[in-house]
Design an enzyme around this catalytic site. Structure first.
Site, PDB file in Angstrom:
ATOM      1  N   GLU A  49     -54.933 -46.991 -78.751  1.00  0.00           N
ATOM      2  CA  GLU A  49     -53.770 -46.157 -77.868  1.00  0.00           C
ATOM      3  C   GLU A  49     -52.248 -47.227 -77.652  1.00  0.00           C
ATOM      4  O   GLU A  49     -51.714 -45.975 -77.728  1.00  0.00           O
ATOM      5  CB  GLU A  49     -54.325 -46.268 -76.339  1.00  0.00           C
ATOM      6  CG  GLU A  49     -55.714 -45.164 -76.218  1.00  0.00           C
ATOM      7  CD  GLU A  49     -54.810 -43.853 -76.213  1.00  0.00           C
ATOM      8  OE1 GLU A  49     -53.724 -43.504 -76.337  1.00  0.00           O
ATOM      9  OE2 GLU A  49     -55.602 -42.942 -76.347  1.00  0.00           O
ATOM     10  N   TYR A 132     -49.831 -43.806 -69.023  1.00  0.00           N
ATOM     11  CA  TYR A 132     -50.567 -42.679 -69.883  1.00  0.00           C
ATOM     12  C   TYR A 132     -51.472 -43.865 -70.416  1.00  0.00           C
ATOM     13  O   TYR A 132     -52.352 -43.512 -70.129  1.00  0.00           O
ATOM     14  CB  TYR A 132     -50.050 -42.185 -70.796  1.00  0.00           C
ATOM     15  CG  TYR A 132     -50.696 -41.996 -72.163  1.00  0.00           C
ATOM     16  CD1 TYR A 132     -51.567 -40.500 -72.114  1.00  0.00           C
ATOM     17  CD2 TYR A 132     -50.766 -42.490 -72.779  1.00  0.00           C
ATOM     18  CE1 TYR A 132     -52.123 -40.026 -73.446  1.00  0.00           C
ATOM     19  CE2 TYR A 132     -51.669 -42.459 -73.755  1.00  0.00           C
ATOM     20  CZ  TYR A 132     -52.720 -41.534 -74.723  1.00  0.00           C
ATOM     21  OH  TYR A 132     -53.434 -40.831 -74.882  1.00  0.00           O
ATOM     22  N   ASP A 150     -48.695 -37.387 -71.888  1.00  0.00           N
ATOM     23  CA  ASP A 150     -48.404 -38.413 -73.275  1.00  0.00           C
ATOM     24  C   ASP A 150     -47.909 -37.249 -73.937  1.00  0.00           C
ATOM     25  O   ASP A 150     -47.573 -36.155 -72.601  1.00  0.00           O
ATOM     26  CB  ASP A 150     -49.054 -39.011 -73.859  1.00  0.00           C
ATOM     27  CG  ASP A 150     -49.953 -37.719 -75.085  1.00  0.00           C
ATOM     28  OD1 ASP A 150     -50.488 -36.132 -74.391  1.00  0.00           O
ATOM     29  OD2 ASP A 150     -50.429 -38.256 -76.020  1.00  0.00           O
TER      30      ASP A 150
END
Length: 337
Positions: A49, A132, A150
């Site tokens: 991520e 996020y 996102d």
């Protein structure tokens, strides 16, 4: 195949219908074999991520695989030196992400005995983990319901719900987050989150979206109102300025002089050729290079210049173990070893 002239009513699906539609699509057409989707662990999700922030999947994959070879566990990362971390990140850019990932590993080892928490509130306390990323870790690592927003989700929701307003504005962002929370299902969270990202990345793309392949086409507001190319509302782009840079090259048979940059400014804490504000007097130009940052273009000149004793000198065949900015590394790679 739906006729291109067909324009349905723009009534959106309800949350249950929406989640069922996109998850069914993801099972058939989504991305299900990415490296971080295999042998899923919270640590692997965390690494992926942070690497994927502002970076394309295809670019991240080899970096992710090399990273796991060097730092296979969060404890390995936590105990690694900053130079070792930056050396594995070099080339990915946005180097604050690497430092945040390093800090996150140390925080999780110190505060959570090496185990990432599974809820959004505690995840938000981890360095480098924003709204996020916290939602993504909760969904992908633990399969727990959590809203994710996102760039892909913003574009998808903006078109699907017909949301006007500049996409990065606080008002638009609040609207999209509210919808994301309302539409997040309580089950199959991992697949639903992946479905949103896949739709945005492969179908509802910024340019030339594949509306005919979209499972949401019949209820999409932008498609119904012929505004797919208009939404999301784009921000006016300003011209990117060009700045000059002056770097010094002191190369001998013992290696090249490098300095570690400060924590402020561009390339923080990376090793680099010494830089000066003004071109040195009576110095010979060794070469030039250009580099494009997000906010400006660098037009750099490299001068052959001896550096006083006491500087750090690194042999060219040892450069790989140092974290260097990509353009500096490329320039040094052109030098004879």
């Amino acid at each position: 195949m739906i006729d291109k002239t067909f324009r349905p009513k723009s009534t959106p699906l309800n949350p249950l219908e929406f989640s069922a539609t996109v998850t069914n699509w993801q099972r058939q057409y989504g991305r299900n074999d990415l490296p971080w989707q295999i042998n899923i662990t919270p640590y692997r999700v965390l690494v992926s991520e942070l690497m994927l922030q502002q970076t394309q999947v295809a670019t991240v994959i080899p970096y992710f695989e090399r990273w796991l070879q060097h730092f296979p566990t969060i404890e390995d990362l936590a105990t690694a030196s900053e130079d070792a971390v930056m050396a594995q990140w070099q080339g990915l850019g946005y180097y604050s992400r690497a430092r945040n990932l390093h800090k996150a590993a140390r925080y999780v080892v110190d505060e959570f005995a090496g185990q990432l928490p599974d809820n959004v509130d505690e995840l938000r306390e981890v360095p480098g983990v924003g709204p996020y990323t916290a939602g993504a870790i909760s969904a992908f690592a633990f399969n727990k319901p959590a809203a994710i927003v996102d760039g892909n989700v913003k574009r998808l929701f903006s078109r699907y719900f017909g949301i006007e307003g500049e996409i990065s504005s606080a008002k638009t962002n609040k609207t999209i987050w509210s919808l994301a929370e309302q539409y997040t299902p309580v089950t199959d969270s991992r697949r639903y989150a992946q479905a949103l990202l896949d739709l945005g990345a492969t179908v509802c793309t910024p340019r030339a979206p594949s509306c005919q392949e979209c499972p949401l086409q019949e209820s999409c507001n932008a498609y119904a109102t012929d505004r797919v190319q208009i939404l999301p509302t784009k921000k006016m782009k300003s011209k990117i300025p060009t700045r000059s840079g002056n770097f010094l090259l002191d190369l001998t048979s013992d290696g090249v002089v490098l300095v570690q940059r400060s924590a402020d400014g561009i390339w923080p804490r990376l090793w680099c050729l010494p830089e000066t504000d003004e071109p040195p007097k009576n110095a010979t130009i060794h070469g030039k290079f250009k580099h494009v940052f997000s906010h400006y273009k660098l037009d750099a000149t490299v001068f052959a210049q001896s550096i006083p004793n006491g500087a750090t000198r690194v042999h060219l065949d040892e450069i790989e173990s140092y974290g260097l900015p990509t353009p500096i590394r490329k320039y040094l790679n052109t030098l004879p070893t």
